[in-house]
Design a protein around this motif. Structure first.
Motif, PDB file in Angstrom:
ATOM      1  N   SER A  63      22.654 -54.238  11.801  1.00 42.69           N
ATOM      2  CA  SER A  63      21.660 -55.443  11.692  1.00 42.69           C
ATOM      3  C   SER A  63      21.561 -55.813  10.185  1.00 42.69           C
ATOM      4  N   SER A  64      22.369 -54.660   9.200  1.00 41.56           N
ATOM      5  CA  SER A  64      22.587 -55.070   7.894  1.00 41.56           C
ATOM      6  C   SER A  64      23.191 -56.572   7.607  1.00 41.56           C
ATOM      7  N   LEU A  65      24.203 -56.947   8.561  1.00 41.16           N
ATOM      8  CA  LEU A  65      24.438 -58.141   8.439  1.00 41.16           C
ATOM      9  C   LEU A  65      23.342 -59.329   8.156  1.00 41.16           C
ATOM     10  N   VAL A  66      22.340 -59.212   8.810  1.00 41.58           N
ATOM     11  CA  VAL A  66      21.187 -60.127   8.619  1.00 41.58           C
ATOM     12  C   VAL A  66      20.016 -59.644   7.949  1.00 41.58           C
ATOM     13  N   LEU A  67      19.931 -58.414   7.488  1.00 40.26           N
ATOM     14  CA  LEU A  67      18.966 -57.781   6.809  1.00 40.26           C
ATOM     15  C   LEU A  67      18.960 -57.898   5.685  1.00 40.26           C
ATOM     16  N   ASP A  68      20.221 -57.646   5.020  1.00 42.06           N
ATOM     17  CA  ASP A  68      20.854 -57.138   3.642  1.00 42.06           C
ATOM     18  C   ASP A  68      20.357 -58.490   2.898  1.00 42.06           C
TER      19      ASP A  68
END
Ligand SMILES: NC(=O)c1ccc[n+]([C@@H]2O[C@H](COP(=O)([O-])OP(=O)(O)OC[C@H]3O[C@@H](n4cnc5c(N)ncnc54)[C@H](OP(=O)(O)O)[C@@H]3O)[C@@H](O)[C@H]2O)c1
Length: 306
Positions: free
Chosen positions: A268-273
């Motif tokens: 999820s870091s790909l879209v939340l970072d």
């Protein structure tokens, strides 16, 4: 000039090859699929298998600049086996290119490596802009992979090559990439940001990615550069610009962070970072962007076929 391109069959590679041909540049390329060695008309393909350290060293014949784009997709689910592949396809492939060139010494004429890197090297930060001087640490899977990848690329200076690393942002292309999975829901009027939607999105149009690789090869740039457009936007703005280009409404609230973390966990870091990345260093190099603004870039990629 003759280029050897790895990852030439991918999103960036295919466009780079087209552009290079239009400038009269000769091309060799390395592919992991034997069936693709004849897939690019006018270019000479060679097979390699970085996981087994296999490479056809004839690929280096007459080559001036090595452009290294190869890397397994990061959008497949981050299982332990896919994570190993994401890392090794970048680190081991770079190591193999290095050891192969070293073995050929002094029997090659490669002067420069221009290697892909990624803005995922930077820590997520909602407030501050990062630049090439920002200190990086291996605090997440993606940060660790990109740091290790760049460290391997740096080894080429010991062979006397010039080294350029381009930390690429989110590539906007008519042929897929980051917009691929976002286009369908947005075209149905169901586009939505993720988390609080305030994440910085440092994007770049594919024409500018290709332009930067060619400028760095021709002018032999040295060091690390952020390959991002000069106007990053929030994720809400980014999805809004896509919806506008598609002429669709954009009204849905962002998808909550916890829902994404529950489903795709670490990935999820790909879209939340959040990455607000500076393009100042390449602007100072004199590079003129074809697409400095997200609205124009989105309009171009949704209407044109390249
Ligand atoms: N697109 C983006 O938004 C973006 C953003 C930041 C950084 N980047 C980086 O820029 C580079 C190019 O991006 P792209 O979007 O063009 O990627 P892409 O479309 O996924 O293409 C990458 C190429 O890498 C090769 N490859 C795949 N698995 C491999 C493996 N296990 N070992 C060696 N080579 C392998 C493939 O070529 P063959 O099948 O011919 O071997 C493939 O065509 C990548 O390294 C990527 O991480 C891209």
């Amino acid at each position: 000039m003759k280029l050897l391109i790895t990852g030439a069959t991918g999103l960036v590679g295919r466009r780079l090859v087209q552009k290079a041909f239009s400038l009269g540049i000769e091309i060799h390329f390395l592919t992991t699929s034997k069936s693709k060695t004849d897939s690019i008309a006018g270019a000479k393909g060679f097979h390699w298998n970085p996981s087994k350290a296999e490479i056809d060293s004839a690929c280096f014949e007459g080559v001036d600049v090595l452009i290294h784009l190869a890397g397994a997709s990061i959008s497949k689910l981050w299982t332990s086996s896919n994570k190993r592949q994401i890392r090794s396809s970048r680190v081991d492939s770079t190591r193999l290119l290095h050891s192969s060139l070293k073995q050929l010494e002094p029997g090659h004429q490669v002067k420069q490596i221009v290697a892909a890197s990624a803005i995922g090297i930077y820590p997520s930060d909602f407030e501050n802009t990062v630049d090439e001087q920002t200190i990086v640490h291996p605090n997440s899977f993606m940060e660790e992979v990109v740091i290790s990848w760049e460290n391997e690329v740096d080894q080429f200076s010991s062979l006397g090559l010039g080294v350029t690393k381009l930390r690429i942002g989110l590539v906007l292309s008519p042929k897929g990439g980051v917009l691929g999975p976002l286009k369908i829901p947005t075209a149905w009027g169901l586009g939505a940001a993720f988390g609080n939607g305030k994440q910085g999105q440092s994007w770049i149009h594919i024409e500018d990615v290709v332009g930067l690789f060619l400028a760095a090869s021709k002018e032999q740039w040295e060091g690390v550069y952020n390959a991002v457009a000069p106007n990053p936007v929030s994720q809400t703005h980014f999805i809004g610009a896509l919806a506008k280009a598609l002429n669709r409404p954009y009204f849905l609230p962002p998808i909550p962070k916890f829902a994404l973390q529950l489903i795709i966990r670490e990935m999820s870091s790909l879209v939340l970072d959040s990455h607000w990345v500076s393009a100042q260093k390449i602007l100072e190099k004199g590079y003129l962007f074809s697409f400095p603004l997200v609205e124009e870039a989105m309009q171009d990629v949704v209407t044109k076929k390249r």
